[in-house]
Enzyme design. Structure first.
Site, PDB file in Angstrom:
ATOM      1  N   LEU A  49       0.772  -1.310  -0.023  1.00  0.00           N
ATOM      2  CA  LEU A  49       0.086  -0.130  -0.112  1.00  0.00           C
ATOM      3  C   LEU A  49       0.939   1.196  -0.054  1.00  0.00           C
ATOM      4  O   LEU A  49       1.704   1.364   0.810  1.00  0.00           O
ATOM      5  CB  LEU A  49      -0.845  -0.041   1.206  1.00  0.00           C
ATOM      6  N   SER A  50       0.403   2.335  -0.895  1.00  0.00           N
ATOM      7  CA  SER A  50       1.214   3.457  -0.937  1.00  0.00           C
ATOM      8  C   SER A  50       2.647   3.423  -0.835  1.00  0.00           C
ATOM      9  O   SER A  50       3.241   2.837  -2.038  1.00  0.00           O
ATOM     10  CB  SER A  50       0.516   4.274   0.304  1.00  0.00           C
TER      11      SER A  50
END
Length: 399
Positions: free
Chosen positions: A152-153
């Site tokens: 994520l991210s």
């Protein structure tokens, strides 16, 4: 030096808003059966990361493994607990490897996706993660050809770095609210990569990946990309730029070959022979898509930056080939040959002819079988290869 100046801390803090603090379960030594805990002594660890792992009960030999990379201000335990991946690790029998960033490396615990020394093959954090995979292979007996990565991210950007730098280690990956590989090479230009994003041609993006492992001519991992249409932390343009990067690397068109509507306001676009997927989640902000519940396609816990929309872990696990279930957008299981008694489709031709007929693609002067990615040799009219079709748009060498 691992410590960064004040400006670096501001960049990292901007990448992902600070999440709710969660505890870390620490268990000395390798993780035992059905436990999630810290693993020590996994290598030289030049990136100064911490390794956690989860090994389900009754794990079969040569089991797959998935590397999970958390976002900023998150930790391994929080990502393991909320993302939904544990459900499918237990159900379908695969190991979870969960690296954790240290505040000594990054004040907001982001993986250093914008530092060249941490995203290059054989260096820094990227090498530490590779060492975790190698350790799991020797300790848990995981299959060398069935290792995957998702993040994520900042973790999504680092997942892209692992796919680019170690295509010989990862068979597929998932980039959630992430950024194309090598968009930024310093903390200063990380800002523009995050939002609004940087526009480059597919060939320019693809070249950045090919330069991550010069001379590599083997199969490339397939890639899933997830992004919320209301993500104002990492601009939505990054999803299209990532699509351009990986379709170019895999030698397929940037025009989708199929589009599907999924739960949670999700639209799935598939590219090539399902080699690249782009999931656009309508109205979703910055986070990992989850769908709490007991249904077969439900998973995860809704929390800060774990957003109740659709179970991305379920879709990714099927995309990676880790389980069974209904997977809209999948053109078929390319690993299954035809029904018993069917004569296989075999074609002997020059590598040039195979590419022109759509049975193969070319990259870097070499031809690769469509679907399997098997290297066939030089892309010219003189090299000849026999290809066998084993599924829709899936070819292997030999007959």
């Amino acid at each position: 030096m691992r410590h960064r100046p004040v400006l670096a801390r501001l960049v990292r803090a901007a990448l992902v808003p600070v999440l709710a603090a969660v505890g870390v379960l620490a268990v000395a030594g390798p993780a035992g059966a059905a436990t999630f805990g810290q693993v020590t002594g996994f290598g030289s660890n030049p990136g100064n990361l911490t390794m956690y792992a989860y090994r389900p009960d009754n794990l079969p030999g040569n089991a797959p493994a998935v590397v999970l990379l958390h976002g900023c201000a998150q930790n391994a335990n929080g990502y393991f607990g909320n993302s939904g991946w544990r459900k499918y690790a237990d159900q379908w029998g695969f190991v979870l490897i969960v690296p954790e960033q240290k505040s000594a490396n990054n004040s907001t615990s982001c993986f250093n996706w914008f530092e060249p020394g941490d995203t290059a093959r054989g260096q820094g954090e990227a090498l530490s993660i590779k060492q975790m995979v190698d350790h799991a292979r020797s300790t848990f007996g995981i299959a060398a050809n069935r290792v995957y990565v998702s993040g994520l991210s900042a973790g999504g950007a680092m997942a892209a770095a692992m796919l680019a730098s170690y295509p010989d280690t990862f068979a597929a990956g998932s980039i959630v609210a992430g950024i194309p590989y090598r968009c930024a090479t310093s903390m200063v230009n990380a800002f523009s990569c995050m939002n609004p994003g940087v526009d480059r041609s597919p060939a320019q993006w693809g070249e950045l990946v090919r330069n991550a492992y010069p001379g590599y001519s083997g199969a490339r991992p397939k890639v899933a990309i997830w992004h919320g249409t209301a993500d104002y932390t990492v601009g939505t343009a990054n999803s299209s730029e990532s699509r351009d990067q990986w379709t170019n690397v895999l030698g397929v068109s940037q025009t989708p070959t199929g589009t599907s509507s999924l739960p949670g306001g999700t639209t799935l676009e598939t590219y090539g022979a399902d080699q690249v997927r782009l999931y656009r989640v309508a109205g979703m902000g910055h986070g990992t898509p989850v769908d709490p519940g007991s249904g077969a396609e439900q998973c995860g816990t809704a929390a800060a930056y774990f957003l109740d929309t659709i179970c991305s872990a379920y879709r990714d696990a099927l995309f990676f080939g880790l389980g069974t279930g209904t997977d809209p957008g999948d053109p078929g299981d390319p690993g299954d040959p035809g029904d018993p008694g069917e004569d296989p489709v075999c074609v002997t031709a020059s590598n040039y002819a195979h590419v022109q007929a759509g049975r193969a693609y070319q990259s870097g002067g070499y031809a690769y079988a469509l679907g399997s990615g098997a290297r066939m040799g030089l892309y010219n009219v003189f090299a000849t290869t026999t290809l066998q079709q084993t599924g829709p748009a899936h070819w292997v060498i030999g007959c």
